[in-house]
Scaffold this motif. Structure first.
Motif, mmCIF file in Angstrom:
data_model
loop_
_atom_site.group_PDB
_atom_site.id
_atom_site.type_symbol
_atom_site.label_atom_id
_atom_site.label_comp_id
_atom_site.label_asym_id
_atom_site.label_seq_id
_atom_site.Cartn_x
_atom_site.Cartn_y
_atom_site.Cartn_z
ATOM 1 N N ASP A 175 -44.067 -7.434 96.016
ATOM 2 C CA ASP A 175 -44.367 -7.899 94.819
ATOM 3 C C ASP A 175 -43.693 -9.182 94.312
ATOM 4 N N HIS A 195 -33.139 1.910 91.158
ATOM 5 C CA HIS A 195 -34.219 0.905 91.228
ATOM 6 C C HIS A 195 -35.259 1.622 90.567
ATOM 7 N N GLU A 196 -35.921 1.060 89.622
ATOM 8 C CA GLU A 196 -37.184 1.852 89.096
ATOM 9 C C GLU A 196 -38.306 0.794 88.669
ATOM 10 N N ASN A 197 -39.531 0.724 89.295
ATOM 11 C CA ASN A 197 -40.394 -0.505 89.319
ATOM 12 C C ASN A 197 -41.791 0.327 89.638
ATOM 13 N N SER A 257 -44.572 -9.704 87.227
ATOM 14 C CA SER A 257 -43.448 -9.215 87.479
ATOM 15 C C SER A 257 -42.654 -8.411 86.576
ATOM 16 N N GLN A 258 -41.867 -7.369 86.830
ATOM 17 C CA GLN A 258 -41.069 -6.610 85.813
ATOM 18 C C GLN A 258 -40.186 -7.569 85.203
ATOM 19 N N ASP A 287 -38.604 -9.653 91.987
ATOM 20 C CA ASP A 287 -39.685 -9.308 90.871
ATOM 21 C C ASP A 287 -39.084 -8.276 89.804
ATOM 22 N N SER A 288 -37.981 -7.333 90.511
ATOM 23 C CA SER A 288 -37.599 -6.456 89.715
ATOM 24 C C SER A 288 -36.598 -6.758 88.953
ATOM 25 N N SER A 317 -33.989 -4.895 89.049
ATOM 26 C CA SER A 317 -32.747 -4.512 89.853
ATOM 27 C C SER A 317 -32.472 -5.648 90.961
ATOM 28 N N ASP A 318 -33.543 -6.679 90.756
ATOM 29 C CA ASP A 318 -33.188 -7.786 91.545
ATOM 30 C C ASP A 318 -32.231 -8.938 91.010
#
Ligand code: MG
Length: 241
Positions: free
Chosen positions: A12, A173-175, A232-233, A212-213, A215-216
């Motif tokens: 993603d 991590h949640e996406n 993206s998130q 994208d997340s 958590s990134d």
């Protein structure tokens, strides 16, 4: 010109499954599944971005939740250090785990193994008892237990997150359809900072983080510049801007 280092998430960010491809986008193969069939794709703009970085002599380092075997199914051949399994392992050019990284984290592996399997067991019970549309397993990489991966419908993942009593011990991590429970050594930020240290990177280097997340963001904000995709998130979290 400064040496350029690009730390980049994959799924993603540089590749995505077919259903997430933008309408009318040209694309090429991004990654295959375990059977060798096309699963993820790289748009022309993503490929161009990689090409621009590559042609400028940048060191391109993947920073991914994929374990090593899943990274090996990505079509782009990364040639330098690689961060896999949400940062649990740092791989050298030759594919072996960086021994200096092992020095930092190996003493935690055994302590967290039991907790990960207990956590997975509890999640599997929740899935069974409430007939949730999800599956859970402990991911291994180089024969090391690295994190708990739960995949399923977002509603099922929220249900699990709210009821899993082991969850408080882990970072998350949640996406979308992915939920991962990470022991402390699975940290993209710590892995990126480890590589920065090894490569002796400092203020005169150009260090760019892509993801994208949400958590990134931790590892991206330890870079000098950060980039995220339009869909993206991270972008969604900025929807009020
Ligand atoms: Mg991603």
């Amino acid at each position: 010109m400064s040496q350029i280092i690009v730390f980049t998430d994959l799924d993603d960010t540089l590749i995505q499954t077919r259903r997430k491809l933008p309408d009318n986008a040209s694309f090429s193969l991004g990654a295959t599944d375990k059977e060798g069939l096309p699963l993820s794709f790289m748009t022309k703009s993503q490929a161009t971005m990689l090409q621009v970085f590559s042609q400028s002599g940048a060191i391109i380092i993947p920073v991914t939740g994929r374990n090593t075997s899943a990274l090996d199914r990505v079509a782009y051949a990364f040639k330098h250090y690689r961060v896999v399994s949400h940062g649990a392992l740092v791989l050298q050019k030759n594919g072996e785990i960086c021994p200096l990284w092992l020095d930092k984290v190996a003493d935690q592996f055994e302590a967290w193994k039991a907790l990960m399997f207990s956590c997975n067991k509890e999640i599997l019970s929740l899935i069974k008892d409430y007939q949730l549309n999800a599956r859970s397993r402990v991911i291994t990489d180089h024969d090391i237990d690295v994190y708990v991966s739960v995949k399923g419908e977002p509603d099922a993942l929220s249900f699990i997150r709210d009821r899993n009593t082991h969850g408080k011990h882990f970072t998350h991590h949640e996406n979308g359809h992915n939920y991962a429970l990470l022991p402390p050594y699975a940290s993209k930020k710590k892995a990126v900072e480890h590589i920065n240290q090894i490569l002796d990177l400092g203020v005169d280097h150009l260090i760019i983080g892509l993801g994208d997340s949400l958590s990134d963001l931790e590892f991206m904000t330890s870079c000098q510049f950060a980039m995220f995709p339009q869909h993206s998130q991270i972008k969604c979290s900025l929807s009020d801007v």
